[in-house]
Scaffold this motif. Structure first.
Motif, mmCIF file in Angstrom:
data_model
loop_
_atom_site.group_PDB
_atom_site.id
_atom_site.type_symbol
_atom_site.label_atom_id
_atom_site.label_comp_id
_atom_site.label_asym_id
_atom_site.label_seq_id
_atom_site.Cartn_x
_atom_site.Cartn_y
_atom_site.Cartn_z
ATOM 1 N N GLU A 1 -50.778 -35.325 -17.710
ATOM 2 C CA GLU A 1 -50.255 -36.114 -18.830
ATOM 3 C C GLU A 1 -49.264 -35.305 -19.656
ATOM 4 O O GLU A 1 -48.446 -35.867 -20.390
ATOM 5 C CB GLU A 1 -51.392 -36.645 -19.710
ATOM 6 C CG GLU A 1 -52.116 -35.617 -20.548
ATOM 7 C CD GLU A 1 -53.191 -34.842 -19.786
ATOM 8 O OE1 GLU A 1 -53.894 -34.027 -20.414
ATOM 9 O OE2 GLU A 1 -53.303 -35.071 -18.552
ATOM 10 N N THR B 1 -46.178 -34.392 -16.371
ATOM 11 C CA THR B 1 -45.448 -35.478 -15.718
ATOM 12 C C THR B 1 -45.246 -36.642 -16.670
ATOM 13 O O THR B 1 -44.150 -36.899 -17.145
ATOM 14 C CB THR B 1 -46.185 -35.923 -14.442
ATOM 15 O OG1 THR B 1 -46.393 -34.770 -13.612
ATOM 16 C CG2 THR B 1 -45.377 -36.934 -13.667
ATOM 17 N N THR B 2 -46.304 -37.373 -16.983
ATOM 18 C CA THR B 2 -46.223 -38.476 -17.937
ATOM 19 C C THR B 2 -47.626 -38.839 -18.405
ATOM 20 O O THR B 2 -48.569 -38.810 -17.606
ATOM 21 C CB THR B 2 -45.550 -39.720 -17.323
ATOM 22 O OG1 THR B 2 -45.554 -40.791 -18.279
ATOM 23 C CG2 THR B 2 -46.252 -40.185 -16.064
ATOM 24 N N SER C 1 -48.167 -41.845 -19.464
ATOM 25 C CA SER C 1 -48.180 -43.301 -19.311
ATOM 26 C C SER C 1 -48.609 -43.697 -17.908
ATOM 27 O O SER C 1 -47.910 -43.400 -16.925
ATOM 28 C CB SER C 1 -46.793 -43.875 -19.610
ATOM 29 O OG SER C 1 -46.723 -45.228 -19.219
ATOM 30 N N ASP D 1 -41.360 -44.502 -20.152
ATOM 31 C CA ASP D 1 -41.581 -43.183 -20.750
ATOM 32 C C ASP D 1 -40.257 -42.433 -20.719
ATOM 33 O O ASP D 1 -39.856 -41.895 -19.686
ATOM 34 C CB ASP D 1 -42.653 -42.409 -19.981
ATOM 35 C CG ASP D 1 -42.866 -41.005 -20.551
ATOM 36 O OD1 ASP D 1 -42.293 -40.698 -21.615
ATOM 37 O OD2 ASP D 1 -43.605 -40.215 -19.923
ATOM 38 N N PHE E 1 -40.008 -38.797 -19.223
ATOM 39 C CA PHE E 1 -40.510 -38.617 -17.868
ATOM 40 C C PHE E 1 -39.489 -37.802 -17.062
ATOM 41 O O PHE E 1 -38.645 -38.337 -16.345
ATOM 42 C CB PHE E 1 -40.746 -39.985 -17.227
ATOM 43 C CG PHE E 1 -41.651 -39.997 -16.026
ATOM 44 C CD1 PHE E 1 -41.923 -38.842 -15.293
ATOM 45 C CD2 PHE E 1 -42.238 -41.184 -15.611
ATOM 46 C CE1 PHE E 1 -42.751 -38.870 -14.193
ATOM 47 C CE2 PHE E 1 -43.075 -41.231 -14.506
ATOM 48 C CZ PHE E 1 -43.322 -40.070 -13.800
#
Length: 779
Positions: free
Chosen positions: A315, A318-319, A321, A354, A357
């Motif tokens: 999280e 990378t992302t 979401s 996002d 990202f």
């Protein structure tokens, strides 16, 4: 003499017993002298790490030992390799690290024979004073003795109870699909992809590629999109000779989610690792996924130090979401199925969800560059680079390498980044693939490209791209049989890529195989999205033979096709390419018109240079100077711009003014880079154009020997120039150079070679008409 504590290390079929100094293979003693054995133990105790020569010298040959250390160490290593049956060129156990030391390649479990009852009875006794004489110091001794006994007991317990590490640094693992018990489609494929991204941070654990998995699925007679259930994943694991299969599941309990990850031995089903984590809600599922990955890495035998160092939570890296990661996962899937153009909308949706990202931006950069939109690709790559603090270690390397290559153009920085990447992740093919396809060919270093391509194929034998780049490396080195052999290897694995067909077309052209060229163009026409480049290769071949009218029509088809696909930058490049060939064959007016159209449609580096090159040959000096200034300011670090494009343009400008010495001086900067070409592209404007202009300058300066050398250089590098018009025009340049030298036999042959190439040419091409006139005067 004190007897050393007994420790036995097992690796492969070998056992090394530290107490007896014996090396056994399947129970039989292997003859090995003391120093090689001590070296083996040192390397084993630092498995996976580079042990420096200085450290080896300190432990085996102390400072008071008067020997030729380097020679003694080489002998010890040679004897050790002989005992292990190891190959220095392709090591299985002992790897040489040039100028640094040696590394043991196998992951070694904890010592396999802990203290038993007999050895425990031999433990040194702790002296305890009689009770009547107990003092403060004796109580300390008593307490210390108890602590020693407790420590020994704990050590024995750890040795006995800790599970064996069945995964080594050379083993592979198969990642199965998650069992989604929630019914929420957002978890489909996403968790598996997320786990793959998380595990890719590990230099220890390597996953079987999805390309290989799909091949095995087809061999099993199952549909391409078969879900990797535990039983199917285990069968794939067995078929690929892997060590473990990883199966995950997610279940919803109220508002919470439970994630479970299990690793099993695919041969016997024995459990190797098991981890689970809870997420308070959907927004924390990726966080929980990361925890299961970390726990599993530790249990499978990865060192605690690398897990701690290379374990950025997904999280953060990378992302955070889940929806954005779902879009990214879908993009990956479409990319594998149908190519870059279809995947782009999914990656765009990921960054819409996002905006931080970084990896999705990086993929957009690569996608657009691959389809011929490097300007758009560079903008996305620049965005990714600005966000790289939100990435994992391998993602950081990937983004940095593409940034240096595609944005700044600094190929030396890109090469250094890939080298570091390869050292940090020795099991990853990606840095080698990038060096092989994107960096070394641009520098004209084809032998290095070949070596990196071989490494990429070895590390990722089930992906078509490493084979394709290796093919281009061989083509650039004039090793056409080797290039075809690589393609056959890929074909045996049922691998395909548009790059293969471009390479096969180039080989066919060099070998004058018109039928094969036609087959490759026909293939491209029946495969949507693959046709533009091959159409332009066809156009260049027509121009090479003086069929400019045919070349114009084919170029228009390619440009229109690119425009329909929304690839305006690629379309502009095709127009610039058409303008350049018109200029080279003497059609200055057409060259100017087409170049200005290209400039209007794109400000990209390559299209702008191609247009400027056409304008320079057509004598439009003022506009060329403006483009030179623009490129110089916009690309101050770009290796190709500064060391190839600009020197070539400045050389032509000087030549147009009759300043031949200045032209030659300007072009010297380009000499180390002039063999460079663009892998998988229909245009190679950097490939030997400096040599072509240098040859023209020497002709004007009436230096026949020097001019002949430059034109011969072009003819000697067919795999670099392929069907660029200068490949044909070099024969004419060579003829004119021999004329200066008065070598009539050679000049007649050179003229005849050129006119033979142009025997079916259009009748109104100025350069060809002039060449015929010159030849006829000699007869």
């Amino acid at each position: 003499m004190k007897t050393p504590a007994r420790t036995v290390y097992r690796f492969g079929p070998f056992e090394a017993d530290t107490s007896s100094g014996e090396l056994l293979k399947q129970g039989k003693r292997i003859r090995l002298q003391e120093q090689p054995f001590r070296l083996l133990i040192i390397l084993i105790e630092h498995a996976g790490e580079v042990v420096s020569k200085v450290e080896i010298q300190r432990q085996i040959w102390n400072e008071n030992t008067f020997v030729d250390f380097d020679s003694s160490l080489r002998v010890a290593v040679a004897k050790l390799r002989e005992a292990l049956g190891d190959d220095a060129g392709n090591p299985n156990y002992i790897e040489s690290i040039p100028k640094r030391g040696y590394r043991f390649l196998r992951q070694i479990p904890l010592p396999v024979n802990p203290p038993d009852r007999e050895s425990a009875a031999q433990l040194p006794l702790v002296a305890i004073a009689p009770a009547s004489r107990t003092t403060k110091s004796s109580r300390v001794i008593l307490a210390g003795g108890l602590l020693l006994l407790i420590a020994a007991a704990v050590t024995a317990y750890v040795f006995v109870s800790r599970p064996k590490k069945l995964i080594t640094e050379r083993d592979m693992a198969v990642l199965g699909d998650f069992d989604n018990k929630t019914g929420d489609a957002v978890f489909d494929d996403t968790l598996r992809q997320g786990l793959a991204v998380q595990l890719e941070q590990s230099p220890f654990l390597s996953l079987v590629s999805d390309d290989r998995i799909q091949q095995i699925v087809q061999m099993m007679g199952r549909p391409a999109q078969t879900r990797l259930t535990p039983s199917i994943a285990r069968e794939i694991c067995e078929r690929t000779g892997s060590a473990a299969v990883l199966n995950g599941s997610i279940a919803q309990i109220g508002s919470q989610y439970l994630l479970t990850l299990k690793a099993v031995n695919c041969l016997n089903g024995e459990s190797l690792a098991s981890a689970e984590a809870q997420a308070t809600d959907k927004n924390h599922v990726l966080e929980a996924l990361g925890k299961t990955a970390s726990d599993t890495r530790k249990q499978l035998g990865e060192s605690l130090s690398t897990v701690q160092k290379l374990d950025t939570p997904i999280e953060q890296a990378t992302t955070p979401s889940l929806e954005a990661f779902k879009a990214f996962t879908d993009g990956q899937k479409i990319l594998a199925q149908s190519g870059e153009a279809g995947a782009i909308p999914f990656f765009k949706h990921a960054v819409e969800l996002d905006q931080g990202f970084a990896l999705a931006y990086a993929y957009l950069g690569i996608m657009h560059t691959t389809i011929g939109e490097p300007g758009i690709g560079a903008a996305y790559t620049r965005k990714a680079f600005g966000l790289k603090q939100r990435t994992s270690e391998p993602e950081n390397y990937f983004i940095s390498a593409t940034y240096f290559k595609e944005v700044t153009g600094n190929l030396k920085s890109a090469e250094q980044t890939c080298t570091l990447w390869g050292h940090a992740y020795p099991r990853s093919a990606k840095p080698h693939t990038y060096l092989s396809g994107a960096i070394f060919p641009q520098l004209g270093q084809y032998e290095k490209a070949i070596e990196e391509g071989k490494a990429a194929v070895r590390l990722d034998p089930d992906s078509p791209i490493p084979y394709a780049f290796l093919t281009f490396g061989y083509i650039g080195s004039n090793r056409f049989d080797d290039a075809e052999a690589v393609y056959r290897q890929a074909l045996e694995r049922k691998l395909d890529s548009p790059f293969f067909h471009e390479g096969l077309y180039q080989i066919a052209f060099v070998q004058n195989d018109a039928a094969e060229m036609a087959r490759q163009v026909a293939w491209s026409e029946s495969n949507p999205g693959a046709g533009d480049t091959l159409l332009m290769l066809k156009a260049e071949s027509a121009a090479y033979a003086g069929l400019l009218q045919q070349a114009r029509e084919t170029s228009r088809q390619a440009s229109d096709s690119a425009e329909r696909a929304g690839e305006s930058e690629a379309a502009a490049g095709y127009i610039a390419q058409s303008a350049l060939r018109e200029a080279l064959f003497g059609n200055a007016a057409q060259a100017r018109a087409r170049a200005r159209v290209a400039i209007k449609h794109s400000s990209g580096r390559d299209a702008r240079y191609g247009a400027a090159l056409a304008l320079a040959f057509a004598g439009e000096d003022a506009q060329v100077r403006s483009i030179v200034d623009d490129l110089s300011k916009r690309f101050p670090e770009d290796t190709i711009v500064q060391s190839n494009y600009l020197p070539t343009l400045r050389g032509i400008l000087a030549l147009n003014q009759g300043k031949t010495a200045e032209a030659v001086d300007q072009l010297e900067v380009a000499r180390p880079y002039e063999l460079g070409g663009t892998t998988g592209s229909s245009y190679v404007w950097n490939a030997l154009y400096p040599a072509f202009v240098r040859g023209q300058a020497y002709l004007k300066a009436r230096k026949g020997v020097e001019a002949a050398a430059e034109f011969q250089k072009i003819l000697d590098h067919r795999g670099v120039v392929v069907n660029e018009p200068i490949g044909a025009l070099a024969h004419l340049g060579l003829a004119r150079a021999y004329a200066l030298l008065g070598e009539k036999t050679k000049l007649l042959i050179a003229y005849e070679d050129f006119l033979a190439l142009e025997k079916a040419s259009d009748p109104d091409i100025p350069v060809i008409r002039q060449a015929k006139t010159e030849y006829e005067k000699l007869l």
